[in-house]
Design a protein around this motif. Structure first.
Motif, short mmCIF file in Angstrom:
data_model
loop_
_atom_site.label_atom_id
_atom_site.label_comp_id
_atom_site.label_asym_id
_atom_site.label_seq_id
_atom_site.Cartn_x
_atom_site.Cartn_y
_atom_site.Cartn_z
N GLN A 2 0.76 -1.18 -0.16
CA GLN A 2 -0.03 -0.15 0.05
C GLN A 2 1.05 1.41 -0.09
N PHE A 3 2.09 1.18 0.84
CA PHE A 3 2.86 2.27 0.72
C PHE A 3 3.67 2.70 -0.57
N ILE A 4 3.98 1.41 -1.26
CA ILE A 4 4.65 1.73 -2.31
C ILE A 4 3.56 2.27 -3.34
N SER A 5 2.29 1.86 -3.47
CA SER A 5 1.36 2.41 -4.27
C SER A 5 0.95 3.54 -4.14
N MET A 6 0.88 3.94 -2.73
CA MET A 6 0.77 5.48 -2.53
C MET A 6 1.91 6.25 -2.97
N VAL A 7 3.24 5.99 -2.65
CA VAL A 7 4.20 6.70 -3.03
C VAL A 7 4.46 6.78 -4.66
N SER A 8 4.11 5.85 -5.43
CA SER A 8 3.94 5.83 -6.87
C SER A 8 3.06 6.84 -7.40
N HIS A 9 2.02 6.44 -6.71
CA HIS A 9 0.78 7.57 -7.25
C HIS A 9 1.11 8.85 -7.07
N GLU A 10 1.82 9.43 -5.91
CA GLU A 10 2.18 10.67 -5.57
C GLU A 10 2.92 11.40 -6.49
N PHE A 11 3.92 10.34 -6.98
CA PHE A 11 5.33 10.90 -7.99
C PHE A 11 4.71 11.20 -9.19
N ARG A 12 3.68 10.59 -9.65
CA ARG A 12 3.31 10.68 -10.99
C ARG A 12 3.09 11.99 -11.46
N THR A 13 2.58 12.77 -10.73
CA THR A 13 2.18 14.19 -11.28
C THR A 13 3.25 14.73 -11.47
N PRO A 14 4.26 15.16 -10.50
CA PRO A 14 5.54 16.08 -10.92
C PRO A 14 6.26 15.24 -11.98
N LEU A 15 6.55 13.89 -11.99
CA LEU A 15 7.13 13.38 -13.01
C LEU A 15 6.61 13.62 -14.53
N ALA A 16 5.29 13.73 -14.40
CA ALA A 16 4.70 14.06 -15.72
C ALA A 16 4.98 15.41 -16.04
N ILE A 17 4.99 16.37 -14.99
CA ILE A 17 5.18 17.85 -15.37
C ILE A 17 6.48 17.87 -16.03
N ILE A 18 7.59 17.24 -15.28
CA ILE A 18 9.09 17.39 -15.72
C ILE A 18 9.15 16.70 -17.12
N ASP A 19 8.71 15.64 -17.50
CA ASP A 19 8.97 14.87 -18.69
C ASP A 19 8.10 15.76 -19.67
N GLY A 20 6.95 16.19 -19.57
CA GLY A 20 6.25 17.01 -20.63
C GLY A 20 7.04 18.59 -20.76
N ALA A 21 7.47 19.02 -19.78
CA ALA A 21 8.30 20.39 -19.95
C ALA A 21 9.65 19.94 -20.78
N LYS A 43 8.82 25.30 -14.65
CA LYS A 43 7.80 24.06 -14.45
C LYS A 43 8.72 22.80 -14.09
N ILE A 44 9.73 22.75 -14.73
CA ILE A 44 10.69 21.53 -14.10
C ILE A 44 11.27 21.70 -12.85
N ARG A 45 11.65 23.16 -12.31
CA ARG A 45 12.04 23.35 -11.03
C ARG A 45 10.93 23.12 -10.07
N ASN A 46 9.75 23.58 -10.44
CA ASN A 46 8.86 23.70 -9.46
C ASN A 46 8.30 22.21 -9.15
N ALA A 47 8.33 21.41 -10.46
CA ALA A 47 8.10 20.05 -10.30
C ALA A 47 8.94 19.22 -9.19
N VAL A 48 10.41 19.62 -9.45
CA VAL A 48 11.42 18.86 -8.90
C VAL A 48 11.15 19.19 -7.32
N LYS A 49 10.87 20.62 -7.07
CA LYS A 49 10.56 20.98 -5.62
C LYS A 49 9.36 20.25 -5.05
N ARG A 50 8.26 19.89 -5.86
CA ARG A 50 7.10 19.22 -5.25
C ARG A 50 7.54 17.90 -4.94
#
Length: 180
Positions: A2-21, A43-50
């Motif tokens: 459950q923890f791994i699933s939650m962490v994976s879910h949380e990191f998808r958004t900033p990773l998608a921002i970094i990748d898109g930018a 945007k990349i810096r903000n996603a890394v901060k997130r």
């Protein structure tokens, strides 16, 4: 798990921002102005901060589960926080249309900024995830019986109404859950 699933879910958004930018920079590098490049790099810096904040938040969650409370109560500009989370989600989910009605919210509440940000980020990313074919997402807020209520509504598969919680916060930021 459950923890791994939650962490994976949380990191998808900033990773998608970094990748898109980064992809936009690569595709348009010859045609980008200095301002465009600054915007994408911001945007990349903000996603890394997130992501760094998420790592800190996950460490805090571990401490809370171990019985050590690390909640920091401070004045939180709730309207600005919700708008910031919406803007960040919109960067990742450009096909979705996020509308807000936050005029009835108090500007400031006493609460933990990081915890509230995590709650709103989870709600919005779930709304996007479970409504891939229906782009409309509505975020609204109001005060009801000394409780601050923030609602995130999508038009996807959803949760059965009897099981769907509304998360609300009283003015002193204690979390309460009640059936809708």
């Amino acid at each position: 798990r459950q923890f791994i699933s939650m962490v994976s879910h949380e990191f998808r958004t900033p990773l998608a921002i970094i990748d898109g930018a980064a992809q936009r920079i690569i595709r348009r590098k010859d045609r980008m102005t200095a301002d465009d490049l600054d915007t994408r790099l911001g945007k990349i810096r903000n996603a890394v901060k997130r992501m760094a904040e998420l790592m800190e938040s996950n460490l805090t969650s571990g401490s809370l589960e171990a019985g050590a409370s690390d909640i920091t109560r401070e004045p939180v500009d709730l309207v600005a926080l919700v708008r910031e989370v919406c803007d960040r989600q919109q960067e990742v989910s450009s096909s979705h249309v996020l509308t807000t009605d936050l005029d009835k919210l108090p500007t400031f509440i006493s609460g933990d900024h990081r915890a509230l940000e995590q709650v709103f980020t989870n709600l919005l990313s779930n709304a996007v995830k479970y409504a891939p074919d229906n782009p409309r997402i509505e975020i609204s807020g109001w005060v009801e019986d000394a409780m601050v209520v923030v609602s995130v509504r999508d038009y996807g598969v959803g949760i059965p109404e009897k099981k769907s919680p509304i998360c609300s916060f009283d003015i002193s930021a204690r979390v309460r859950r009640r059936a809708s």
